[in-house]
Design a protein around this motif. Structure first.
Motif, short mmCIF file in Angstrom:
data_model
loop_
_atom_site.label_atom_id
_atom_site.label_comp_id
_atom_site.label_asym_id
_atom_site.label_seq_id
_atom_site.Cartn_x
_atom_site.Cartn_y
_atom_site.Cartn_z
N GLY A 1 2.90 -1.23 -15.93
CA GLY A 1 3.95 -0.43 -16.53
C GLY A 1 4.39 0.74 -15.66
O GLY A 1 4.58 1.85 -16.15
N ILE A 2 4.55 0.49 -14.36
CA ILE A 2 4.92 1.55 -13.42
C ILE A 2 6.29 1.26 -12.81
O ILE A 2 6.83 0.15 -12.93
CB ILE A 2 3.87 1.71 -12.31
N SER A 3 6.84 2.23 -12.12
CA SER A 3 8.17 2.09 -11.54
C SER A 3 8.11 1.24 -10.27
O SER A 3 7.04 1.07 -9.68
CB SER A 3 8.71 3.47 -11.18
N PRO A 4 9.26 0.72 -9.84
CA PRO A 4 9.29 -0.05 -8.58
C PRO A 4 8.78 0.77 -7.40
O PRO A 4 8.11 0.22 -6.52
CB PRO A 4 10.77 -0.41 -8.42
N GLU A 5 9.11 2.05 -7.38
CA GLU A 5 8.69 2.92 -6.28
C GLU A 5 7.16 3.08 -6.26
O GLU A 5 6.53 3.01 -5.19
CB GLU A 5 9.36 4.29 -6.38
N GLU A 6 6.58 3.27 -7.44
CA GLU A 6 5.12 3.42 -7.51
C GLU A 6 4.43 2.11 -7.11
O GLU A 6 3.42 2.13 -6.39
CB GLU A 6 4.71 3.81 -8.94
N ALA A 7 4.96 1.01 -7.59
CA ALA A 7 4.38 -0.30 -7.26
C ALA A 7 4.45 -0.56 -5.77
O ALA A 7 3.48 -1.04 -5.16
CB ALA A 7 5.09 -1.40 -8.04
N ALA A 8 5.59 -0.26 -5.15
CA ALA A 8 5.76 -0.48 -3.72
C ALA A 8 4.79 0.37 -2.91
O ALA A 8 4.21 -0.10 -1.92
CB ALA A 8 7.21 -0.18 -3.31
N ALA A 9 4.59 1.62 -3.35
CA ALA A 9 3.67 2.52 -2.63
C ALA A 9 2.23 2.01 -2.72
O ALA A 9 1.48 2.04 -1.74
CB ALA A 9 3.78 3.92 -3.21
N LEU A 10 1.84 1.53 -3.89
CA LEU A 10 0.49 1.00 -4.07
C LEU A 10 0.25 -0.22 -3.17
O LEU A 10 -0.79 -0.34 -2.52
CB LEU A 10 0.26 0.62 -5.53
N LEU A 11 1.23 -1.10 -3.14
CA LEU A 11 1.10 -2.31 -2.34
C LEU A 11 1.06 -1.97 -0.85
O LEU A 11 0.31 -2.60 -0.08
CB LEU A 11 2.25 -3.27 -2.63
N GLU A 12 1.83 -1.00 -0.44
CA GLU A 12 1.83 -0.59 0.97
C GLU A 12 0.45 -0.05 1.37
O GLU A 12 -0.08 -0.39 2.43
CB GLU A 12 2.90 0.46 1.23
N ARG A 13 -0.13 0.77 0.50
CA ARG A 13 -1.46 1.33 0.81
C ARG A 13 -2.53 0.25 0.83
O ARG A 13 -3.50 0.34 1.58
CB ARG A 13 -1.83 2.41 -0.22
N ALA A 14 -2.34 -0.80 0.01
CA ALA A 14 -3.30 -1.90 -0.03
C ALA A 14 -3.00 -2.97 1.03
O ALA A 14 -3.72 -3.97 1.11
CB ALA A 14 -3.31 -2.54 -1.42
N ARG A 15 -1.94 -2.75 1.79
CA ARG A 15 -1.55 -3.66 2.88
C ARG A 15 -1.21 -5.06 2.34
O ARG A 15 -1.62 -6.08 2.88
CB ARG A 15 -2.63 -3.75 3.96
N ILE A 16 -0.45 -5.07 1.25
CA ILE A 16 -0.03 -6.32 0.62
C ILE A 16 1.49 -6.36 0.57
O ILE A 16 2.12 -5.43 0.05
CB ILE A 16 -0.60 -6.43 -0.81
N PRO A 17 2.13 -7.40 1.10
CA PRO A 17 3.59 -7.50 1.06
C PRO A 17 4.10 -7.53 -0.38
O PRO A 17 3.54 -8.26 -1.22
CB PRO A 17 3.88 -8.83 1.77
N PRO A 18 5.13 -6.78 -0.68
CA PRO A 18 5.67 -6.75 -2.06
C PRO A 18 6.10 -8.11 -2.57
O PRO A 18 6.05 -8.38 -3.77
CB PRO A 18 6.87 -5.80 -1.94
N ALA A 19 6.53 -9.00 -1.67
CA ALA A 19 7.01 -10.32 -2.08
C ALA A 19 5.89 -11.35 -2.22
O ALA A 19 6.13 -12.48 -2.65
CB ALA A 19 8.05 -10.83 -1.08
N ALA A 20 4.67 -10.97 -1.87
CA ALA A 20 3.55 -11.91 -1.99
C ALA A 20 3.28 -12.23 -3.45
O ALA A 20 3.54 -11.41 -4.34
CB ALA A 20 2.30 -11.31 -1.35
N ARG A 21 2.78 -13.42 -3.70
CA ARG A 21 2.42 -13.83 -5.06
C ARG A 21 0.91 -13.82 -5.23
O ARG A 21 0.17 -13.96 -4.24
CB ARG A 21 3.00 -15.22 -5.35
N PRO A 22 0.42 -13.65 -6.47
CA PRO A 22 -1.03 -13.58 -6.69
C PRO A 22 -1.82 -14.72 -6.06
O PRO A 22 -2.92 -14.52 -5.55
CB PRO A 22 -1.15 -13.61 -8.22
N GLU A 23 -1.25 -15.91 -6.05
CA GLU A 23 -1.99 -17.08 -5.58
C GLU A 23 -2.26 -17.08 -4.08
O GLU A 23 -3.06 -17.88 -3.59
CB GLU A 23 -1.23 -18.36 -5.95
N VAL A 24 -1.61 -16.17 -3.33
CA VAL A 24 -1.87 -16.11 -1.88
C VAL A 24 -2.75 -14.93 -1.51
O VAL A 24 -3.17 -14.80 -0.36
CB VAL A 24 -0.55 -16.05 -1.06
#
Length: 267
Positions: A227-250
């Protein structure tokens, strides 16, 4: 009642393995020694137990079927290194029963496989666990990222243990035969778990929720699940070194661990 045994109870998912070669191979996968304590889940008629008592130091059999537990108690009454406990393994404190250093083995009822596996991964984790499970479940447990069988179960097991798919077991080896094929898996605890003990329940919930959206991109997954904003989600993924377009199964278990760690810092 077959050959003096209590009747098969479908409500407990009972399928008894009698093939001595396969039984021996299952115990080989556990590799107990005369100094080891072994807990057996659902010893049933004692086919696996017969081998364990000869190769282990102590054996605790936890059997939910009252009639079978009584029969086993009589069978091993003269063996001081065997104790049969009548009860539900999911409600049994295995560590109080066997101590902090033990091995775990069992022909696991298919309808409660996942809860039993997760119980086996609760610290202090058994030094080694070997389960006879539905083949499909074994494949899911051992699956790697970006494969068809990979999912929440794969990640949650891999977070705390390494999985070996030891062997497949045909339905005809059981009495009565199940409607599916079976397999033997071995779990060995990771020297360093990907997720701390206190965080495991929350990690499992998060991974399960993410795979509920397995076809969605991780940016959308985080927005939906947290339940977070796109900006917050993008920042979290960047810090975790995960591409935003990646899917859970990869995402690998390590990816999920890093992302979960970042999420914990925002809670």
């Amino acid at each position: 009642m077959a050959r003096g045994h209590p009747p098969v109870l479908k409500k407990y998912g009972q399928h008894f393995l009698n093939d001595k070669k396969i039984l021996g191979a299952i115990v080989d996968a556990l590799s107990p020694t005369p100094t080891d304590t072994v807990v057996e889940v659902g010893p049933g008629r004692g086919s696996l137990t017969d081998i364990l008592v000869e190769r282990s130091g102590r054996v605790f059999g936890v059997e939910i079927d009252r009639a079978l537990a009584e029969q086993l108690g009589k069978k091993y009454a003269g063996r001081s290194n065997v104790q049969i406990v009548q009860g539900d393994v999911l409600e049994t404190d295995l560590h109080a029963l066997a101590g902090s250093d033990f091995l775990l083995i069992g022909n696991v009822p298919y309808y409660i496989t996942t809860p039993i596996v997760f119980k086996a991964l609760e610290p202090p984790i058994p030094r080694r666990s070997v389960f006879l499970v539905q083949r499909e479940v074994a494949e899911r447990m051992a699956a790697k990222a970006d494969t068809e069988a990979y999912g929440a179960l794969s990640v949650n097991v891999a977070a705390v243990a390494n999985v070996d798919h030891v062997m497949n077991v045909p339905a005809g080896a059981f009495q009565p035969p199940p409607k599916v094929e079976s397999a033997v898996v071995r779990l060995t605890p990771r020297q360093t778990p990907l997720v701390g003990r206190e965080s495991l329940p929350a990690f499992r919930v998060f991974v399960q929720a993410a795979f509920g959206l397995r076809r969605k991109q991780m940016l959308r997954v985080l927005r939906t699940v947290r339940g977070i904003s796109p900006e917050e989600a993008a920042a979290l993924l960047e810090r975790a070194r995960i591409p935003p377009a990646a899917r859970p199964e990869v995402l690998t278990p390590e990816d999920f661990s890093r992302l979960f760690g970042e999420l914990r810092t925002t809670d």
